[in-house]
Design a protein around this motif. Structure first.
Motif, mmCIF file in Angstrom:
data_model
loop_
_atom_site.group_PDB
_atom_site.id
_atom_site.type_symbol
_atom_site.label_atom_id
_atom_site.label_comp_id
_atom_site.label_asym_id
_atom_site.label_seq_id
_atom_site.Cartn_x
_atom_site.Cartn_y
_atom_site.Cartn_z
ATOM 1 N N THR A 1 0.824 -1.216 0.000
ATOM 2 C CA THR A 1 0.000 0.000 0.000
ATOM 3 C C THR A 1 0.855 1.262 0.000
ATOM 4 O O THR A 1 0.385 2.330 -0.361
ATOM 5 N N TYR A 2 2.121 1.134 0.425
ATOM 6 C CA TYR A 2 3.010 2.300 0.462
ATOM 7 C C TYR A 2 3.660 2.560 -0.890
ATOM 8 O O TYR A 2 4.252 3.610 -1.106
ATOM 9 N N ARG A 3 3.612 1.574 -1.753
ATOM 10 C CA ARG A 3 4.246 1.688 -3.058
ATOM 11 C C ARG A 3 3.181 1.776 -4.159
ATOM 12 O O ARG A 3 1.989 1.744 -3.888
ATOM 13 N N GLY B 1 -5.561 27.676 2.987
ATOM 14 C CA GLY B 1 -5.029 26.399 2.505
ATOM 15 C C GLY B 1 -4.316 26.485 1.175
ATOM 16 O O GLY B 1 -4.694 27.274 0.300
ATOM 17 N N THR B 2 -3.271 25.692 1.032
ATOM 18 C CA THR B 2 -2.540 25.567 -0.231
ATOM 19 C C THR B 2 -2.382 24.083 -0.518
ATOM 20 O O THR B 2 -2.079 23.307 0.399
ATOM 21 N N TYR B 3 -2.591 23.693 -1.757
ATOM 22 C CA TYR B 3 -2.362 22.295 -2.140
ATOM 23 C C TYR B 3 -1.193 22.210 -3.105
ATOM 24 O O TYR B 3 -1.093 22.991 -4.036
ATOM 25 N N LYS B 4 -0.313 21.263 -2.845
ATOM 26 C CA LYS B 4 0.781 20.976 -3.782
ATOM 27 C C LYS B 4 0.891 19.459 -3.930
ATOM 28 O O LYS B 4 0.527 18.701 -3.030
ATOM 29 N N GLU B 5 1.436 19.042 -5.075
ATOM 30 C CA GLU B 5 1.506 17.596 -5.344
ATOM 31 C C GLU B 5 2.924 17.158 -5.678
ATOM 32 O O GLU B 5 3.624 17.812 -6.446
ATOM 33 N N ILE B 6 3.312 16.049 -5.079
ATOM 34 C CA ILE B 6 4.585 15.413 -5.418
ATOM 35 C C ILE B 6 4.308 14.431 -6.550
ATOM 36 O O ILE B 6 3.356 13.650 -6.477
ATOM 37 N N ASP C 1 4.847 6.425 -0.012
ATOM 38 C CA ASP C 1 6.135 6.686 0.629
ATOM 39 C C ASP C 1 6.935 7.819 -0.006
ATOM 40 O O ASP C 1 8.004 8.174 0.494
ATOM 41 N N ALA C 2 6.423 8.398 -1.103
ATOM 42 C CA ALA C 2 7.152 9.485 -1.779
ATOM 43 C C ALA C 2 7.441 10.649 -0.835
ATOM 44 O O ALA C 2 8.442 11.342 -0.989
#
Length: 304
Positions: A171-173, A270-275, A282-283
């Motif tokens: 689930t972490y990957r 609020g601010t949203y950012k995405e990796i 796990d990122a």
């Protein structure tokens, strides 16, 4: 102005944030101890120093073992709050945590009010979804199926914990992550790399953690609901006074990016950012360059 950076660890993390978040915390890193007063305390229930299932039960003068009380993320936040008061810290510049640490961080941000300037919540959620509870339950079922589970010793459920961790790692990957890193070259019928990788991960955790703490904290994660007795999650999030940066991971299969978007969209500031990563959930522990860039722009935004 406060320079306190309070880090909250995830499910099997510990207080040595400089070790497990070494790309973010340390000398010449984004959070540098020469500029910031960095605190990371062990969460209640975890086996690295605070009260946990092997601690002495004052009522019996014996370890709690299976009688350890069920705790919510609210309880864990309350534990950190007592520590803050004990340390005589008036205000916190930034609270930062991922996964379970993010859940506890939201609970604490709600009660801290004006004493907190910034909350950075990574790959987390305001309420645990049935999907996550389902995965956690399968892991507890694995622990239960270990014939040593129920015994009063520190190794009880250890093989079951290995299986639980193997389930958790999936689930972490993300499928693409295993596709690139654990693919087998020749025509194999057995001994696949993915299989040995998961067994190894299970054994590695069982050497440093225990089944009872794992059980306790997975139940804590299931209980997480910022909106409980507060008129629901949206209402509760709207009460948080700090600047909130919610960071999602595009490939997170456990805590979906939409859940981070919901947090950033429901708070006052609020601010949203995405990796972007193939690593999955796990990122947030791996993609330091992206994370540092996101944090830098978030803090610059505060100055304008």
């Amino acid at each position: 102005n406060s320079n306190v950076i309070w880090v909250i660890h995830a499910l099997t993390g510990d207080s040595n944030a400089q070790e497990w978040w070494n790309g973010l915390i340390g000398e010449d890193k984004f959070f540098d101890p020469s500029n910031h007063f960095i605190i990371c305390a062990n969460l209640l229930g975890s086996c690295y120093g605070s009260t946990h299932p092997f601690s002495e039960n004052p009522k019996t003068s014996r370890p709690y073992y299976y009688d350890f009380p069920q705790m919510t993320t609210r309880d864990l936040a309350q534990g950190l709050e007592r520590l803050r008061i004990h340390l005589q810290i008036e205000t916190i510049h930034t609270l930062i945590g991922g996964s379970l640490g993010g859940q506890v961080g939201l609970e604490w941000a709600y009660t801290l009010g004006k004493k907190l300037n910034n909350a950075i919540i990574l790959a987390s959620t305001s309420k645990t979804k049935p999907w996550v509870i389902g995965f956690n339950e399968t892991q507890r079922m694995a622990i239960e199926s270990d014939c040593t589970w129920g015994e009063n010793n520190q190794d009880a459920g250890r093989k079951g914990l290995e299986t639980a961790r193997a389930i958790a790692m999936l689930t972490y990957r993300h499928p693409l992550d295993l596709e690139t890193k654990q693919v087998d070259s020749e025509n194999k019928l057995d001994d696949f790399r993915a299989a040995s990788y998961l067994r190894y991960q299970g054994q590695k955790l069982a050497k440093r953690f225990n089944a009872l703490s794992y059980w306790t904290l997975s139940k804590t994660m299931d209980s997480h609901d910022l909106g409980r007795n507060r008129g629901g999650c949206e209402e509760a999030l709207s009460q948080i006074e700090a600047n909130v940066l919610a960071i999602g991971v595009n490939s997170d299969l456990l805590f979906l990016p939409e859940e981070s978007q919901f947090i950033s969209g429901s708070v006052r500031k609020g601010t949203y950012k995405e990796i972007t990563s193939t690593a999955g959930h796990d990122a947030f522990l791996i993609e330091f360059e992206q994370l540092s860039y996101i944090l830098k722009s978030f803090y610059l935004q505060q100055k304008h």
